[in-house]
Design an enzyme around this catalytic site. Structure first.
Site, PDB file in Angstrom:
ATOM      1  N   CYS A 133       0.837  -1.202   0.000  1.00  0.00           N
ATOM      2  CA  CYS A 133       0.000   0.000   0.000  1.00  0.00           C
ATOM      3  C   CYS A 133       0.872   1.251   0.000  1.00  0.00           C
ATOM      4  O   CYS A 133       1.413   1.631   1.043  1.00  0.00           O
ATOM      5  CB  CYS A 133      -0.926  -0.009   1.217  1.00  0.00           C
ATOM      6  N   CYS A 136      -0.433   4.078   2.193  1.00  0.00           N
ATOM      7  CA  CYS A 136      -0.284   3.810   3.624  1.00  0.00           C
ATOM      8  C   CYS A 136       1.142   4.066   4.096  1.00  0.00           C
ATOM      9  O   CYS A 136       1.368   4.618   5.176  1.00  0.00           O
ATOM     10  CB  CYS A 136      -0.644   2.363   3.939  1.00  0.00           C
ATOM     11  N   ASP A 137       2.113   3.652   3.285  1.00  0.00           N
ATOM     12  CA  ASP A 137       3.495   3.579   3.763  1.00  0.00           C
ATOM     13  C   ASP A 137       4.485   4.457   3.004  1.00  0.00           C
ATOM     14  O   ASP A 137       5.659   4.511   3.374  1.00  0.00           O
ATOM     15  CB  ASP A 137       3.978   2.126   3.698  1.00  0.00           C
TER      16      ASP A 137
END
Length: 326
Positions: A133, A136-137
């Protein structure tokens, strides 16, 4: 006893909830105990969903769908479906909290999960430099050198997004041409931070406490080499989430839930399916939403066929100003 339970909170699940709620079926939607919204929660700009000419962020689109579903009376449960009993006329859903829900019908719209490479280093370093992701990261890789594995639209979107943080982004692809759409390819090719490593597959991911390099194997001659990296983002596709229905619903050779033609009807009466869990080909938000519509309408007709046992109270529907089930 509920009229309909919906498992899944992506575009298919929430669209089904909107239609079912407007039909006064008072749907109960089992979202997730962790994150509601499906795979679009991990997407940045959504530019191809009708009605948003300037584009919209994936999480924003899903928040609007949920608000619309709740406006018409959908009950959203932030819990996980841990097991299903689809035998007999009453469908039973056991939740992580231990509660059991019962309904005359069920819509299965669990979507798909990111596919993994399937190597030891990937499992060992997941969360320590291996990610699925970018949104997300990506922030954690500011000024780092990273790689995206894959050649489709998702991989190109991830790679382009990650250039906002990383100093260098490699795209590792098994072939010498991409599967991504033309516009996504052009954006990636035009980005000076992106470099393509063609005819390459990831043989191993190295590192003790964090990713330090990948071992690439040439898909033509088998030669291996190491490339130093700080992170690896895997974007090689998705697999349908069908673990809850193994042995209960018929599956296709691709592993998706089998439905009857263009309908959402499964092989079990009263059970319907929609979204990526039935679609191995297109896997778009708008097509998922369309199948969610189909599922809700199929549920309406099914409940109507049950007579008084499954249909909502006509007087209650009239009071609410919502359409009755015909």
């Amino acid at each position: 006893m509920e009229h309909v339970i919906i498992i899944g909170s992506g575009p298919a699940g929430f669209t089904a909830a909107i239609y079912a709620a407007r039909a006064n079926l008072k749907p109960v939607l089992v979202a997730s105990s962790v994150e509601t919204g499906g795979e679009l929660m991990n997407t940045t700009d959504v530019e191809n969903y009708p009605g948003f000419p300037e584009g919209i962020m994936g999480p924003d689109l899903m928040a609007r769908m949920q608000q619309q579903a709740e406006r018409f009376g959908t009950e959203v449960l932030y819990d996980d479906a841990t097991s299903l009993d689809l035998t007999g006329p009453v469908k039973k859903v056991t939740l992580g909290s231990g509660k059991t829900l019962e309904a005359h019908s069920l819509i299965y719209a669990t979507g798909s999960a990111p596919r993994k490479i399937g190597i030891e280093g990937e499992t060992r370093l997941s969360g320590y430099g291996v990610s699925y992701c970018a949104t997300c990261d990506g922030f954690f890789f500011r000024d780092k050198t990273i790689a995206v594995v894959g050649g489709g639209d998702s991989a190109m979107e991830e790679a382009t997004f990650l250039t906002k943080f990383a100093s260098k982004v490699y795209v590792i692809h098994r072939r010498e041409e991409l599967r991504a759409s033309k516009i996504m390819q052009e954006r990636a090719f035009a980005n000076e931070k992106i470099e393509f490593l063609w005819n390459s597959e990831v043989a191993d991911i190295l590192g003790e406490d964090a990713v330090s390099a990948v071992v690439l194997r040439n898909t033509i001659d088998g030669e291996e080499r190491e490339v130093a990296l700080d992170g690896v983002f895997v974007a090689i596709g998705n697999d349908p989430r069908v673990h809850l229905v193994h042995g209960q619903l018929e599956l296709t050779p691709e592993g998706t839930v089998h439905v009857d033609g263009r309908s959402s009807r499964t092989n079990v009466p009263g059970v319907f399916a929609a979204g990526d869990v039935i679609d191995p080909t297109y896997r778009q938000a708008v097509t998922a939403a369309g199948t969610g519509t189909v599922a809700a309408l199929d549920v309406e007709h099914y409940l109507a066929s049950l007579g008084d046992a499954g249909a909502p109270d006509p007087e209650e529907a009239a009071i609410d100003g919502l359409p009755e089930v015909e």
